[in-house]
Enzyme design. Structure first.
Site, short mmCIF file in Angstrom:
data_model
loop_
_atom_site.label_atom_id
_atom_site.label_comp_id
_atom_site.label_asym_id
_atom_site.label_seq_id
_atom_site.Cartn_x
_atom_site.Cartn_y
_atom_site.Cartn_z
CD GLU A 1 -2.31 0.98 2.98
OE1 GLU A 1 -2.24 1.94 3.78
OE2 GLU A 1 -2.86 -0.10 3.25
CG HIS B 1 -4.37 -5.83 7.92
ND1 HIS B 1 -3.63 -5.71 6.75
CD2 HIS B 1 -5.02 -4.66 8.08
CE1 HIS B 1 -3.83 -4.51 6.24
NE2 HIS B 1 -4.67 -3.85 7.02
CG ASN C 1 -5.63 -3.17 2.85
OD1 ASN C 1 -5.01 -3.35 1.80
ND2 ASN C 1 -5.29 -2.24 3.71
#
Length: 547
Positions: A403, A488, A526
């Protein structure tokens, strides 16, 4: 519901205590120009939170993605639901007029029961940036285990309150490695589209991306990726892009363009408060008790389950302990919360028939962070949108998806910053520690090395091509990699192992897991869209067969 409706007192405002009950409102937060608040927020008087002795058809533990899906679909099927949330309701502005604190000015709203912030970036320009704050039931929990810090959202809306909003559906070719027992056709034809619609997912206008000042940092990231032969992909998000355009035009209060992300986003982000929770409220069948924590679930003599719940104050102290009975219980406290609770319930004899897979298969989604120092001719911009919307895909070749993340400091840093998701194969387990009366996680810090190696397949090549170097001032003294954390958490009550293929816990009828604990450690991107889609799949089956 409009993106600003959460701040109004209109008929759709979330301050209605008929919907969210408990002591979740915050008042009296004082911020002083970049320093922690001196005064601790006080709480509104408790409204009609769940009473001791209540009997509810369905109890949902947690108000994140899985919990909200379960509550909405159950209510739409005619079932009355009560949701239990450990955090606050986050529905009342403080004296600064904002519900959430700014990223650069942490105060009592910022962290969950800490007296000092523990920000993912511990240093900047060689100086430590953590600050003293009043102990309070703030929005971001930095939960420390032996080998890793796990960041989690605390409040009605769970992780949706504090994440970056990157709403990514995994490539179909990768799905079999994520959830091998789940029918991919059903997920990609039905449940991923349903989740994306329910979450309000949208992709940035590429033409605006190419011209707006607030994504200069991402355009630099794109240029460097493409020059090194890596695909750059636009990533969908749950931000209101029309609102961000108005922010850039200066006609609405700034949110993403004010750097809001880590401790909540006041305006433009479509958190669960503005999507699933809005629809939940409209059913009229769901109530929520905030600042309530489930401590025990055990079979009730007359059927169903006896649930013990501590009500806490904003300092974290238990004020009341309640006992209720629920016909069905849905564990949706997040990967860590659900796993810890189930491990404790099994070990202490409350739910002894849970199988040996409880607590197993936990992973960090391969998270690792780093920064690069660019040349003076590659400025990344003093104005940076806090909502990332692009990524570098080297998953198949190198095991990493990166990201392109913001560093919204308000000054020019010439830095590119990244959060990588990698194919890290390491999995940990939660276990009960009888000596301490707590649940431990056996993650080892050395297990991050595969993630670093996979991320390096991208950034070593970019640095070599651009003649640039890694930043060493973001995670400590001369430390390149942010390998101490995860945003996460996944696993701990894995699908088809701790549960059947739809989240029914083995050993007990009427107990379900419906959150990220079901996913064994990695989603390749994600994870919250996958958590939502899986919950949509599972609850549909449960309603059709178990009710």
């Amino acid at each position: 519901m409009s993106d600003s409706a959460i701040h109004s007192n209109s008929s759709k405002g979330f301050s209605r205590r008929t919907f969210i009950t408990g002591t979740g409102s915050i008042l009296g937060v004082a911020a002083l120009a970049g320093r922690a608040a001196a005064a601790q927020p006080t709480a509104a008087a408790s409204a009609a939170s769940i009473p001791s002795g209540a009997h509810v058809p369905a109890l949902v533990i947690g108000t994140g993605y899985g919990g909200c899906v379960a509550a909405l679909r159950l209510a739409q099927a005619g079932v009355d639901v009560h949701m239990i949330e450990m955090g606050m309701s986050w529905d009342t502005p403080g004296p600064d007029g904002k519900i959430f604190a700014n990223t650069t000015s942490p105060d009592a709203r910022s962290f969950w029961l800490r007296t000092k912030t523990k920000q993912p970036l511990s240093n900047f320009l060689g100086f430590p940036i953590d600050r003293d704050i009043p102990r309070h039931t703030g929005i971001l929990d930095a939960e420390e285990f032996a080998g890793i810090t796990v960041y989690q959202g605390r409040g009605v809306g769970g992780g949706s309150l504090v994440n970056g909003g990157m709403a990514v559906t995994p490539k179909r070719e990768n799905f079999g490695a994520i959830l091998p027992s789940v029918n991919a056709d059903e997920m990609y034809n039905t449940y991923y589209p349903r989740a994306n619609a329910g979450l309000g997912v949208a992709t940035i206008d590429p033409a605006w991306f190419d011209t707006t000042a607030c994504y200069q940092y991402a355009r630099v990231g794109r240029k460097h990726a493409q020059r090194s032969g890596f695909p750059f992909v636009f990533v969908p998000t749950v931000y209101d892009w029309d609102y961000m355009k108005q922010e850039a035009a200066g006609v609405v209060p700034k949110s993403a363009l004010a750097g809001e992300i880590l401790y909540g986003n006041n305006y433009g982000k479509k958190s669960l408060q503005k999507t699933y929770l809005a629809r939940i409220r409209d059913t009229g069948r769901v109530t929520i008790s905030s600042l309530h924590k489930v401590t025990s679930v055990s079979p009730a003599a007359g059927g169903g389950y006896t649930v013990v719940i501590d009500q806490i104050d904003t300092g974290g102290a238990t004020t009341t302990t309640k006992t209720v009975v629920a016909d069905k219980v849905f564990f949706a406290a997040g990967s860590v919360g659900t796993s810890k609770l189930l491990v404790r319930l099994k070990a202490t004899g409350a739910l002894p028939a849970l199988n040996g897979e409880i607590g197993q298969g936990w992973g960090d989604n391969g998270n690792v962070m780093c920064g690069r120092a660019n040349h003076l001719w590659d400025p990344t911009g003093s104005l940076q949108s806090s909502i990332p919307t692009g990524g570098i895909d080297n998953w198949n070749a190198g095991g990493a998806f990166a990201e392109v993340a913001p560093l919204p400091t308000g000054i020019e840093t010439y830095a590119s910053f990244y959060l990588s998701i990698t194919k890290n194969p390491n999995r940990a387990r939660f276990s009960w520690n009888a000596a301490t009366g707590k649940v431990d996680l056996n993650w080892q810090s050395s297990w991050k090395q595969p993630s670093i190696d996979m991320a390096k397949t991208i950034f070593d090549k970019i640095n070599a091509k651009e003649g640039t170097i890694y930043r060493t001032d973001l995670f400590g003294t001369y430390k390149i990699w942010g390998d101490h954390l995860t945003y996460h958490p996944l696993g701990g009550a894995v699908l088809t192992k701790a549960t059947d293929n739809y989240g029914r816990l083995h050993g007990y009828s009427g107990l379900y897991v419906i959150d990220g604990a079901l996913i064994p450690g990695n989603t390749s991107v994600n994870p919250f869209v996958t958590i939502t889609a899986l919950a949509e799949r599972n609850i549909e089956k449960i309603i059709a067969t178990d009710l």
